[in-house]
Design an enzyme around this catalytic site. Structure first.
Site, PDB file in Angstrom:
ATOM      1  N   TYR A 150       0.457  -1.235   0.397  1.00 28.75           N
ATOM      2  CA  TYR A 150       0.095  -0.159  -0.197  1.00 28.75           C
ATOM      3  C   TYR A 150       1.116   0.922  -0.280  1.00 28.75           C
ATOM      4  CZ  TYR A 150      -3.003   3.645   1.689  1.00 28.75           C
ATOM      5  OH  TYR A 150      -3.252   4.622   2.518  1.00 28.75           O
TER       6      TYR A 150
HETATM    7  P1  NAD Z   1     -12.252   5.747   1.836  1.00 27.08           P
HETATM    8  O1  NAD Z   1     -12.223   4.300   1.588  1.00 27.08           O
HETATM    9  O2  NAD Z   1     -13.463   4.956   3.055  1.00 27.08           O
HETATM   10  O3  NAD Z   1     -12.716   6.005   0.445  1.00 27.08           O
HETATM   11  C1  NAD Z   1     -12.011   5.841  -0.711  1.00 27.08           C
HETATM   12  C2  NAD Z   1     -13.448   6.113  -1.949  1.00 27.08           C
HETATM   13  O4  NAD Z   1     -11.979   6.506  -2.921  1.00 27.08           O
HETATM   14  C3  NAD Z   1     -13.788   5.025  -1.646  1.00 27.08           C
HETATM   15  O5  NAD Z   1     -15.360   6.126  -1.305  1.00 27.08           O
HETATM   16  C4  NAD Z   1     -14.037   4.701  -2.579  1.00 27.08           C
HETATM   17  O6  NAD Z   1     -14.997   3.482  -2.969  1.00 27.08           O
HETATM   18  C5  NAD Z   1     -13.513   5.198  -3.399  1.00 27.08           C
HETATM   19  N1  NAD Z   1     -12.537   5.151  -4.975  1.00 27.08           N
HETATM   20  C6  NAD Z   1     -11.605   3.596  -4.808  1.00 27.08           C
HETATM   21  N2  NAD Z   1     -11.206   3.534  -5.927  1.00 27.08           N
HETATM   22  C7  NAD Z   1     -11.834   4.445  -7.195  1.00 27.08           C
HETATM   23  C8  NAD Z   1     -11.479   4.715  -8.708  1.00 27.08           C
HETATM   24  N3  NAD Z   1     -11.047   4.080  -9.171  1.00 27.08           N
HETATM   25  N4  NAD Z   1     -12.377   5.355  -8.362  1.00 27.08           N
HETATM   26  C9  NAD Z   1     -13.606   6.269  -8.030  1.00 27.08           C
HETATM   27  N5  NAD Z   1     -13.576   6.426  -7.301  1.00 27.08           N
HETATM   28  C10 NAD Z   1     -12.995   5.403  -6.364  1.00 27.08           C
HETATM   29  O7  NAD Z   1     -10.842   5.722   2.648  1.00 27.08           O
HETATM   30  P2  NAD Z   1     -10.179   7.024   3.620  1.00 27.08           P
HETATM   31  O8  NAD Z   1     -10.032   7.159   4.197  1.00 27.08           O
HETATM   32  O9  NAD Z   1     -11.443   7.639   3.428  1.00 27.08           O
HETATM   33  O10 NAD Z   1      -9.369   6.948   1.885  1.00 27.08           O
HETATM   34  C11 NAD Z   1      -9.505   8.623   1.333  1.00 27.08           C
HETATM   35  C12 NAD Z   1      -7.659   8.652   1.373  1.00 27.08           C
HETATM   36  O11 NAD Z   1      -6.611   9.396   2.272  1.00 27.08           O
HETATM   37  C13 NAD Z   1      -7.118   7.561   0.194  1.00 27.08           C
HETATM   38  O12 NAD Z   1      -6.629   7.972  -0.787  1.00 27.08           O
HETATM   39  C14 NAD Z   1      -6.303   7.083   1.710  1.00 27.08           C
HETATM   40  O13 NAD Z   1      -4.788   6.735   0.948  1.00 27.08           O
HETATM   41  C15 NAD Z   1      -6.033   8.101   2.203  1.00 27.08           C
HETATM   42  N6  NAD Z   1      -5.634   8.096   3.387  1.00 27.08           N
HETATM   43  C16 NAD Z   1      -5.947   7.333   4.340  1.00 27.08           C
HETATM   44  C17 NAD Z   1      -5.978   7.582   5.654  1.00 27.08           C
HETATM   45  C18 NAD Z   1      -6.719   7.096   6.522  1.00 27.08           C
HETATM   46  O14 NAD Z   1      -6.581   6.854   8.188  1.00 27.08           O
HETATM   47  N7  NAD Z   1      -8.199   6.915   6.571  1.00 27.08           N
HETATM   48  C19 NAD Z   1      -4.126   7.921   6.001  1.00 27.08           C
HETATM   49  C20 NAD Z   1      -3.934   8.259   5.089  1.00 27.08           C
HETATM   50  C21 NAD Z   1      -4.518   8.645   3.592  1.00 27.08           C
HETATM   51  C1  UGA Z   2      -3.963   4.020   8.142  1.00 28.64           C
HETATM   52  C2  UGA Z   2      -4.837   3.879   7.419  1.00 28.64           C
HETATM   53  O1  UGA Z   2      -6.141   2.641   7.507  1.00 28.64           O
HETATM   54  C3  UGA Z   2      -4.050   3.607   5.907  1.00 28.64           C
HETATM   55  O2  UGA Z   2      -4.893   4.288   4.976  1.00 28.64           O
HETATM   56  C4  UGA Z   2      -3.337   5.238   6.077  1.00 28.64           C
HETATM   57  O3  UGA Z   2      -2.465   5.689   4.941  1.00 28.64           O
HETATM   58  C5  UGA Z   2      -2.223   5.018   7.305  1.00 28.64           C
HETATM   59  O4  UGA Z   2      -3.480   4.852   8.215  1.00 28.64           O
HETATM   60  C6  UGA Z   2      -1.506   5.625   7.452  1.00 28.64           C
HETATM   61  O5  UGA Z   2      -1.352   6.588   8.267  1.00 28.64           O
HETATM   62  O6  UGA Z   2      -0.228   6.076   6.091  1.00 28.64           O
HETATM   63  P1  UGA Z   2      -3.556   2.553  10.639  1.00 28.64           P
HETATM   64  O7  UGA Z   2      -2.139   3.370  11.329  1.00 28.64           O
HETATM   65  O8  UGA Z   2      -3.231   1.010   9.891  1.00 28.64           O
HETATM   66  O9  UGA Z   2      -3.444   3.044   8.689  1.00 28.64           O
HETATM   67  O10 UGA Z   2      -4.108   2.765  11.430  1.00 28.64           O
HETATM   68  P2  UGA Z   2      -5.300   1.190  12.144  1.00 28.64           P
HETATM   69  O11 UGA Z   2      -6.252   0.667  11.129  1.00 28.64           O
HETATM   70  O12 UGA Z   2      -6.524   2.719  12.869  1.00 28.64           O
HETATM   71  O13 UGA Z   2      -4.455   0.734  12.952  1.00 28.64           O
HETATM   72  C7  UGA Z   2      -3.567   1.468  13.936  1.00 28.64           C
HETATM   73  C8  UGA Z   2      -2.844   0.513  15.149  1.00 28.64           C
HETATM   74  O14 UGA Z   2      -4.046  -0.422  15.500  1.00 28.64           O
HETATM   75  C9  UGA Z   2      -1.946  -0.309  13.438  1.00 28.64           C
HETATM   76  O15 UGA Z   2      -1.202  -0.876  14.485  1.00 28.64           O
HETATM   77  C10 UGA Z   2      -2.803  -1.620  13.362  1.00 28.64           C
HETATM   78  O16 UGA Z   2      -2.337  -2.796  13.478  1.00 28.64           O
HETATM   79  C11 UGA Z   2      -3.695  -1.461  15.148  1.00 28.64           C
HETATM   80  N1  UGA Z   2      -4.997  -2.479  14.784  1.00 28.64           N
HETATM   81  C12 UGA Z   2      -5.789  -2.175  13.934  1.00 28.64           C
HETATM   82  C13 UGA Z   2      -5.069  -3.716  15.485  1.00 28.64           C
HETATM   83  O17 UGA Z   2      -4.647  -4.425  16.480  1.00 28.64           O
HETATM   84  N2  UGA Z   2      -6.412  -3.735  15.663  1.00 28.64           N
HETATM   85  C14 UGA Z   2      -7.600  -4.021  14.396  1.00 28.64           C
HETATM   86  O18 UGA Z   2      -8.832  -4.184  14.622  1.00 28.64           O
HETATM   87  C15 UGA Z   2      -7.464  -3.280  14.344  1.00 28.64           C
END
Ligand code: NAD
Ligand code: UGA
Length: 319
Positions: free
Chosen positions: A149
């Site tokens: 990823y």
């Molecule tokens: P999410 O899955 O809730 O939202 C992403 C959306 O993109 C989804 O609704 C999905 O249907 C849509 N999508 C995926 N592929 C597509 C495509 N080809 N065309 C059109 N739509 C498409 O995820 P999120 O947590 O809201 O994350 C949003 C963005 O932020 C992502 O790019 C993710 O990698 C990035 N990000 C999220 C986190 C986090 O902690 N949530 C952290 C770092 C980066």
């Molecule tokens: C999150 C998002 O899922 C990614 O899309 C994003 O890119 C990433 O943050 C980021 O900062 O770049 P993550 O940090 O793994 O990834 O977020 P969580 O799913 O909230 O997990 C946090 C921690 O809890 C991780 O260490 C994970 O292993 C742990 N975890 C998660 C558990 O121990 N149990 C669970 O059921 C879920």
């Protein structure tokens, strides 16, 4: 002000659309409503966004005709992507390259010669750092992703920078650090934990629980997007967007238990490949350039997250 939000039905995207509408933007949202998690959550998000200043187009960035979609658009917030660190191995990887790399390239190619575009904000990720060179990590430290990823997010970020350098596309990448708050995806830790607290479920801890995360409240992330769009920056710029928590998972669980006034049943399972030991970002650069700093403490943010969960799962435990 005309904005295009990709991934508008998702966690961050839908919260961003709400803010943009409130700020007076005319917003076009696009989302393919993937089935990575329950699609009804995304459809509910979209229902809440219906109304003035918002048009939604269901479609896949990889196959849609994007030309009419970007016409006259001044701001693009590219949130669409395939998230989830731990699922990005094996046969699932193609979904990551498609949604994160190819879709970003197609979008950048479409706007390469746009006369209207003022800013292209990309949702990058702390996962580009992997187990970082040092903590807190700064934007100039060497990215060394630990998950597939992270590789795809870094590749897309590089695409943004090189379209900036070669063609002057006004890109800016925001490296979000673990975003949480109301609407957080159901595969992420806090939403799983809140649900477990409210339904008497069991929580699985991946590894020791000593892993450290820099958790960032969703509205702070949204605010960073708006600031990045409206401020001047060099094409290809990169900023950390980090909440500043620097807390172990077990301590974060303790904070959530205090907020909820009850405790969780925990079980430890194996660490998952790709999961980094620690994230933590400096925010000096974004603070200086955009005046952004996190505003929501973990306790306040988890309080909102828990209250949101209570509205969804009602409370079958504590009343
Ligand atoms: P999410 O899955 O809730 O939202 C992403 C959306 O993109 C989804 O609704 C999905 O249907 C849509 N999508 C995926 N592929 C597509 C495509 N080809 N065309 C059109 N739509 C498409 O995820 P999120 O947590 O809201 O994350 C949003 C963005 O932020 C992502 O790019 C993710 O990698 C990035 N990000 C999220 C986190 C986090 O902690 N949530 C952290 C770092 C980066
Ligand atoms: C999150 C998002 O899922 C990614 O899309 C994003 O890119 C990433 O943050 C980021 O900062 O770049 P993550 O940090 O793994 O990834 O977020 P969580 O799913 O909230 O997990 C946090 C921690 O809890 C991780 O260490 C994970 O292993 C742990 N975890 C998660 C558990 O121990 N149990 C669970 O059921 C879920």
């Amino acid at each position: 002000m005309k904005a295009l939000v990709t991934g508008a039905a998702g966690f961050v995207g839908s919260r961003l659309v709400t803010r943009l509408k409130a700020d007076g933007f005319d917003v076009v949202g696009v989302d393919s409503i993937t089935d990575y998690y329950d699609r009804s959550i995304k459809l509910d998000n979209l229902r809440r966004l219906q109304g003035d200043n918002f048009e939604f187009i269901e479609g896949d960035l990889n196959s849609l005709n994007l030309v009419p979609l970007v016409k006259d658009v001044e701001y693009i917030f590219h949130q669409a992507g395939q998230p989830g660190v731990r699922k990005s191995w094996g046969k699932d990887f193609s979904a990551y390259t498609r949604a994160n790399i190819a879709a970003t390239q197609i979008l950048l190619e479409t706007v390469k010669d746009s006369a209207s575009l003022k800013k292209f904000v990309y949702a990058s990720s702390s996962s580009v750092y992997g187990n970082a060179e040092r903590y807190p990590t700064s934007e100039s430290d060497r990215p060394q992703p630990l998950s597939p990823y992270g590789v795809t997010k870094l590749a897309a970020e590089h695409l943004c920078s090189l379209y900036g350098e070669n063609f002057g596309v006004p890109t800016v990448s925001l490296r979000y650090f673990t975003v949480y708050g109301p609407g957080q995806r159901p595969d992420m830790a806090f939403t799983r934990f809140v649900r477990a607290l409210l339904t008497d479920g069991e929580v699985r801890i991946f590894g020791t629980g000593e892993q450290i995360r820099d958790y960032t409240f969703v509205d702070d992330v949204v605010d960073a997007n708006v600031r990045a769009a409206l401020s001047k920056s060099e094409p290809g710029e990169v900023f950390n967007v980090a909440g500043g928590t620097n807390i172990s998972l077990l301590d974060a669980i303790h904070t959530l238990e205090t907020v909820a006034g009850r405790s969780m049943r925990l079980t430890h399972v194996d660490k998952v490949a790709g999961d980094v030991a620690r994230t933590g970002g400096t925010t000096d650069k974004i603070n200086t350039a955009l005046g952004w700093a996190p505003t929501v403490t973990l306790t306040d943010g988890l309080t909102e997250h828990f209250e949101w969960g209570r509205r969804i799962w009602s409370d079958s435990v504590g009343g």
